[in-house]
Design an enzyme around this catalytic site. Structure first.
Site, short mmCIF file in Angstrom:
data_model
loop_
_atom_site.label_atom_id
_atom_site.label_comp_id
_atom_site.label_asym_id
_atom_site.label_seq_id
_atom_site.Cartn_x
_atom_site.Cartn_y
_atom_site.Cartn_z
CG HIS A 1 11.85 -1.57 -3.96
ND1 HIS A 1 10.49 -1.51 -4.25
CD2 HIS A 1 12.48 -1.44 -5.14
CE1 HIS A 1 10.34 -1.34 -5.54
NE2 HIS A 1 11.52 -1.30 -6.11
NE ARG B 1 -3.72 0.67 1.05
CZ ARG B 1 -4.70 1.27 0.39
NH1 ARG B 1 -5.21 0.69 -0.68
NH2 ARG B 1 -5.16 2.44 0.77
C1 GAR Z 1 9.26 -8.94 -1.56
O1 GAR Z 1 9.99 -9.29 -2.71
C2 GAR Z 1 9.42 -7.45 -1.27
O2 GAR Z 1 10.70 -6.96 -1.58
C3 GAR Z 1 8.37 -6.87 -2.19
O3 GAR Z 1 7.28 -7.74 -2.10
C4 GAR Z 1 7.76 -9.05 -1.81
C5 GAR Z 1 7.03 -9.56 -0.60
O4 GAR Z 1 7.32 -10.89 -0.36
N1 GAR Z 1 8.04 -5.54 -1.80
C6 GAR Z 1 7.74 -4.57 -2.66
O5 GAR Z 1 7.67 -4.74 -3.86
C7 GAR Z 1 7.46 -3.22 -2.03
N2 GAR Z 1 7.56 -2.18 -3.01
P1 GAR Z 1 7.05 -11.54 1.07
O6 GAR Z 1 5.59 -11.21 1.41
O7 GAR Z 1 7.25 -13.01 0.84
O8 GAR Z 1 8.01 -10.95 2.03
#
Ligand code: GAR
Length: 215
Positions: free
Chosen positions: A109, A91
Site C-alpha cells: 500500500h 479490488r
Molecule cells: C502501487 O503504488 C501500489 O502500492 C498501489 O497501486 C500501485 C500499483 O502499481 N496499491 C494500492 O493502492 C492498493 N491499495 P503497479 O501496478 O505498478 O505495481
C-alpha cells in the site's frame, strides 16, 4: 521452493520488481501465475514475456463480489500457491476470500499505514502537509488496508512535490521492500504473534529519517 501467485490490476511495476529480484537470484521463489481482474492490465503482457502463466478474470462478468472472489479463488488454488501477493490489485476482497488465505495473503500500500488507507494516498499526504510519507507491506485482514505490518519504507516530502513526484519517490521504495518482504516469507522468517509480525534473525541497521533535514 515456495510457490507464489501475484494478483494485479494494471501497470504491474511491483510485479516486475518481484520478477527482477527472482531473476537476479535475490528472491528464491517460483512465480507460478499472474492473475488480473482486468483483461487490459499492462502487467499481463510483461508477465507473459517473462514466461509466467497469466490469467484474467474480468470482475465485470460477475453479479457480485462473492461470485467474483469465488472464481478468483478457484483460479488461484489451481496453482496451489504458498503465498498470494497483491501487487496493485485494486479490488476490495470479501471477508471469506481473505479468511481463506489468512497468513498467506500480503499487500503493498502506498502510504505509511495506518495513515492514509484507501485511494489517492499521495495527494492526501500533500494536503495534510506531512513531512514523511512512504509505503507498507502487510498481511491482509478483512479490514481494508489494515493488517499486521511486515515492512515499511519512509521518504521525505518536499515543499515543491507534486502528486507525481511523490508517487515516484514512494514507488522506488515499493520496488525494494516488496521483494524483501516476499523473501522473508519464503525463508520462513515471518510469524504472527498477537496480531503483530515477528521477523526472525538479523534486523539490519535502520537509520532515522528526519525531514526537512535543515542545515
Ligand atoms: C502501487 O503504488 C501500489 O502500492 C498501489 O497501486 C500501485 C500499483 O502499481 N496499491 C494500492 O493502492 C492498493 N491499495 P503497479 O501496478 O505498478 O505495481
Amino acid at each position: 521452493m515456495k510457490r507464489i501467485v501475484i494478483l494485479i490490476s494494471g501497470r504491474g511495476s511491483n510485479m516486475e520488481a518481484l520478477i527482477a529480484a527472482r531473476d537476479a537470484g535475490r528472491l528464491p521463489v517460483d512465480i507460478v501465475a499472474v492473475i488480473s481482474n482486468r483483461p487490459d492490465a499492462r502487467g499481463l503482457e510483461t508477465a507473459a514475456r517473462a514466461g509466467i502463466a497469466t490469467h484474467f478474470i474480468d470482475h465485470k462478468g460477475f453479479a457480485g463480489r462473492e461470485a467474483f472472489d469465488a472464481a478468483l479463488a478457484g483460479c488461484i488454488d489451481d496453482f496451489a500457491p504458498d503465498l498470494v501477493v497483491l501487487a496493485g490489485f485494486m479490488r476490495i476482497l470479501s471477508e471469506g476470500f481473505v479468511r481463506r488465505y489468512e497468513g498467506r495473503l500480503i499487500n503493498i500500500h502506498p502510504s505509511l499505514l495506518p495513515a492514509f488507507p484507501g485511494l489517492h494516498t499521495h495527494q492526501r499526504a500533500l494536503e495534510e502537509g506531512v513531512r514523511i510519507h512512504g509505503c507498507t507491506v502487510h498481511f491482509v485482514t478483512p479490514a481494508l488496508d489494515h493488517g499486521p505490518v511486515i515492512i515499511q519504507a519512509a521518504v521525505p516530502v518536499f515543499d515543491d512535490d507534486s502528486e507525481a513526484s511523490l508517487a515516484a519517490r514512494v514507488l522506488t521504495q515499493e520496488h525494494k521492500i516488496y521483494p524483501q518482504a516476499v523473501r522473508w516469507f519464503a525463508e520462513g522468517r515471518l510469524s504472527l504473534v498477537d496480531g503483530r509480525v515477528r521477523l526472525a534473525g538479523d534486523h539490519g541497521s535502520a537509520v532515522a529519517l528526519v525531514a526537512p533535514g535543515g542545515a
